[in-house]
Design a protein around this motif. Structure first.
Motif, mmCIF file in Angstrom:
data_model
loop_
_atom_site.group_PDB
_atom_site.id
_atom_site.type_symbol
_atom_site.label_atom_id
_atom_site.label_comp_id
_atom_site.label_asym_id
_atom_site.label_seq_id
_atom_site.Cartn_x
_atom_site.Cartn_y
_atom_site.Cartn_z
ATOM 1 N N LYS A 1 0.805 -1.225 0.000
ATOM 2 C CA LYS A 1 0.000 0.000 0.000
ATOM 3 C C LYS A 1 0.842 1.280 0.000
ATOM 4 O O LYS A 1 0.302 2.376 -0.131
ATOM 5 N N SER B 1 3.449 4.181 -1.360
ATOM 6 C CA SER B 1 3.632 4.765 -2.694
ATOM 7 C C SER B 1 4.914 4.201 -3.297
ATOM 8 O O SER B 1 5.793 3.705 -2.570
ATOM 9 N N LYS C 1 7.407 5.775 -4.443
ATOM 10 C CA LYS C 1 8.551 6.501 -3.913
ATOM 11 C C LYS C 1 8.939 5.983 -2.520
ATOM 12 O O LYS C 1 10.122 5.823 -2.216
ATOM 13 N N GLN C 2 7.948 5.711 -1.703
ATOM 14 C CA GLN C 2 8.237 5.176 -0.367
ATOM 15 C C GLN C 2 8.862 3.788 -0.452
ATOM 16 O O GLN C 2 9.778 3.447 0.300
ATOM 17 N N LYS C 3 8.346 2.994 -1.397
ATOM 18 C CA LYS C 3 8.930 1.652 -1.560
ATOM 19 C C LYS C 3 10.382 1.739 -2.019
ATOM 20 O O LYS C 3 11.245 0.982 -1.562
ATOM 21 N N GLU D 1 10.868 11.455 1.654
ATOM 22 C CA GLU D 1 9.456 11.853 1.663
ATOM 23 C C GLU D 1 9.276 13.365 1.740
ATOM 24 O O GLU D 1 8.263 13.897 1.308
ATOM 25 N N ASP E 1 7.999 -0.891 -9.704
ATOM 26 C CA ASP E 1 7.496 -1.384 -8.416
ATOM 27 C C ASP E 1 8.652 -2.022 -7.632
ATOM 28 O O ASP E 1 9.707 -2.305 -8.188
#
Ligand code: ZN
Length: 674
Positions: free
Chosen positions: A43, A45, A47-49, A261, A647
């Protein structure tokens, strides 16, 4: 500071099973290896992944550092045994080879040749002769990277034999026993050959200025060595000690900074990079302050020389890393608790003059860990409270985190291990534990950490250290009782912390059973209880048992010669918890040393020897591992035809051996003797 839970099956019981996830990965010696899930990673984003991916790589690049910090031969021994394991062509099913494999698994678990918890050196079950034959059966070329220049294979064998097999050589990783030179008698590698404790104390004593209200953490990121009779620090930094690994870590941190972030987080990462490049402890403090102030980012991490438990002088820090993101849903629980801190304080069953007029709930969050490394891997804490610098904690606060996907793995792996069947009175207790113990354990920990330790106050002029050696047991009992008392309060249901008014019974039963009986599984036969948390648990359980005896609140019952604990009156039990809390708060607030001593010595220390033997026998039958470690998930980048990242995939299929062999191949950054 990290609060380590010994993964004893007596501690936690479990909640409903998460289907089709295999938690247990491996089992050897006194260890069970688990894997943990990373719920809700999907879940995040993109960018966070990506951020988590880069920070995870930064974590894994430090793989070798903690080995070398624990003992100077660790990298050499690990690599020698990895080489044997990969190349051995003899009978891989032979007892000797199986023992050799177990030894290697233990070296990985202990990040070296000492047990991760007891810190004693473990001795292999295969012979010196087999060790020698196994090495010699393999092409010498395979050992090239391990051998020092001019060293023959025979020299290597001769050098390693005593380190591996002789119990008198490097017996203890960190020696804490009094009256000897703690540095000379510790096997770890924070101080160079020939450096004595007295010399190190003088060296650092000169640096410290008692009038400095914002001192750096002297000695934190260096090895103190003696060269030509002169003491000097070799700093862990780019172009310093461990440079080969640190350069790689910095490379990934630079990538991480590009997908931060927000600007604040970018600054946090950039100051850490600056610290790794300069080794400046002033920069480290600046970084720590920025880090503790960042409470908005979802993704967070620890990466650096952090905990100083391993240095007998408490200055030098082991390297560790942990990457995580906030568990938003579970954090609501700690936020509710903190927001209602004043209500809990005002209703506490203690003498009103010991209550705090104004309480501040500690801000704490629940996190999901994504990767573990260094001093957090394979054995891992279930919670962390950082930074460690006292003045920074005082002026800027600290971040306290509970790692819920690790506790979930502990709980899930304990399901059906036979513990509840053996020790709980009936299916009623077992079902309650199965359905709710995870939830109530977590809530009890939150109440203990966020409110319990911070509640109450000392009367003016009372010395905070007045209870001396009994201080930590009394303090832990105070925090535990605060949690226990409120778990049974209708307020917890009203606030949505528990689903209904019956659920708290799971915690009450588990706590009393553990305190009266099952925690004894960790005590050697014939010994009494020494550790503060364990003393506190027995103190509480035996006190309420005795005080409730006339009303039959808790019953100790025999069935077919075996002992069981039963709770007949939960409401009265809650009142007893409140009464003991009042008594303990009185002791704490007035600094009543004699009162504290009497309570602890009467209820918390002595072990019922007959019951102890019985509990140990019953526990032994279950064949449970007293300690647990973890494997990490595997992250991979998915890209489209033009090479853009689309991804990040997380998978959970790597086993313990494969993971360590892969790390050894991909992240072996340090020379064998750095
Ligand atoms: Zn505590």
């Amino acid at each position: 500071m990290s609060y380590m839970m010994i993964a004893c099956s007596a501690e936690r019981t479990a909640s409903p099973n998460i289907k089709d996830f295999k938690y247990t990965v491996d089992r050897f010696a006194d260890i069970e290896i688990l894997r943990y899930r990373v719920p809700d990673f999907e879940k995040l984003s993109l960018k966070q992944k990506e951020l988590i991916y880069y920070l995870s790589e930064a974590a894994l690049e430090g793989h070798d550092i903690f080995y070398d910090q624990n003992n100077k031969y660790n990298l050499c021994i690990r690599r020698t045994f990895e080489t044997i394991y990969i190349n051995y062509k003899g009978d891989r099913k032979s007892t000797d080879f199986v023992h050799l494999t177990t030894y290697l698994k233990r070296v990985w678990l202990g990040t070296g040749i000492h047990h991760h918890y007891s810190e004693d050196k473990f001795i292999p079950e295969f012979s010196e002769k087999f060790f020698e034959e196994a090495i010699k059966s393999i092409d010498k070329k395979q050992f090239t990277a391990i051998l020092k220049s001019g060293q023959s294979l025979d020299d290597l064998i001769t050098e390693l034999k005593p380190v591996i097999f002789n119990p008198a050589v490097y017996p203890k990783r960190t020696n804490q026993a009094a009256d000897v030179d703690l540095i000379q008698t510790s096997a770890n590698n924070y101080y160079g050959d020939g450096v004595t404790q007295a010399e190190a104390e003088v060296f650092y004593g000169k640096m410290k200025n008692p009038n400095d209200s914002t001192p750096v953490s002297y000695g934190l990121n260096s090895k103190l060595i003696k060269e030509n009779g002169v003491l000097m620090e070799k700093t862990y930094k780019v172009d310093g000690l461990y440079s080969q690994a640190i350069v790689k870590i910095v490379g990934w941190l630079e990538k991480a900074a590009t997908v931060a972030e927000n600007d604040k987080q970018k600054e946090v990462i950039n100051s850490l990079i600056e610290f790794y490049k300069t080794g400046s402890l002033k920069t480290y403090d600046e970084y720590s302050i920025k880090w503790v102030k960042d409470v908005v980012s979802l993704v967070d991490f620890v990466n650096g020389f952090t905990e100083s438990y391993g240095d007998p002088l408490g200055m030098k820090a082991s390297w560790e890393s942990l990457v995580n993101f906030k568990n938003v849903e579970a954090t609501k629980r700690t936020e509710i608790i903190s927001a209602n801190a004043q209500w809990f304080e005002d209703h506490s069953p203690i003498d009103p003059k010991f209550r705090k007029e104004k309480v501040k709930g500690v801000s704490a969050k629940v996190i999901t860990v994504a990767i573990l490394a260094g001093d957090c891997y394979p054995a891992t804490p279930i919670g962390i409270n950082l930074p460690n610098s006292n003045w920074i904690r005082h002026e800027y606060g600290s971040k306290s985190v509970t790692i819920e996907n690790i506790t979930e793995a502990y709980d899930q792996a304990s399901l059906g291990n036979g513990f509840a069947e053996e020790f709980m009175w009936s299916d009623v207790e077992r079902k309650r534990a199965k359905d709710f113990a995870s939830l109530t354990n977590n809530l009890h920990t939150d109440l203990h950490e966020c409110l319990g330790h911070g509640s109450g106050k000392l009367l003016p002029g009372v010395d905070p250290d007045a209870l001396k050696a009994y201080g930590s047991t009394i303090e832990e009992a105070r925090a535990d009782l605060f949690g226990l008392y409120y778990m049974g309060d209708p307020k917890t249901v009203e606030l949505g912390l528990l689903p209904d008014k019956e659920v708290y019974k799971a915690e009450y039963y588990g706590y009393i059973l553990n305190g009266l009986m099952t925690q004894l599984t960790r005590i050697q036969p014939g010994k009494n209880i020494e550790e503060a948390h364990m003393r506190n648990r027995q103190l509480i359980a035996s006190w309420v048992y005795e005080k409730g005896k006339n009303a039959n609140v808790i019953e100790i019952k025999k069935r077919e010669g075996e002992t069981f604990v039963l709770i007949n009156d939960f409401k009265k039990l809650r009142i007893l918890f409140g009464q003991l809390l009042a008594e303990i708060q009185h002791i704490k607030s007035t600094g009543d040393f004699a009162g504290g001593k009497k309570l602890v010595e009467t209820y918390g220390v002595q072990v019922d020897q007959k019951l102890h033997v019985e509990v140990l026998d019953r526990f032994k039958k279950l064949n449970l591992a007293p300690y647990r470690g973890f494997v990490n998930p595997v992250y991979s980048l998915l890209k489209d035809e033009s090479g853009n990242i689309t991804d990040v995939k997380v998978s959970y299929d790597e086993n313990y051996i494969d993971q360590h062999l892969r790390y050894a191949k991909d992240y072996s950054n340090l020379p064998t003797f750095p």
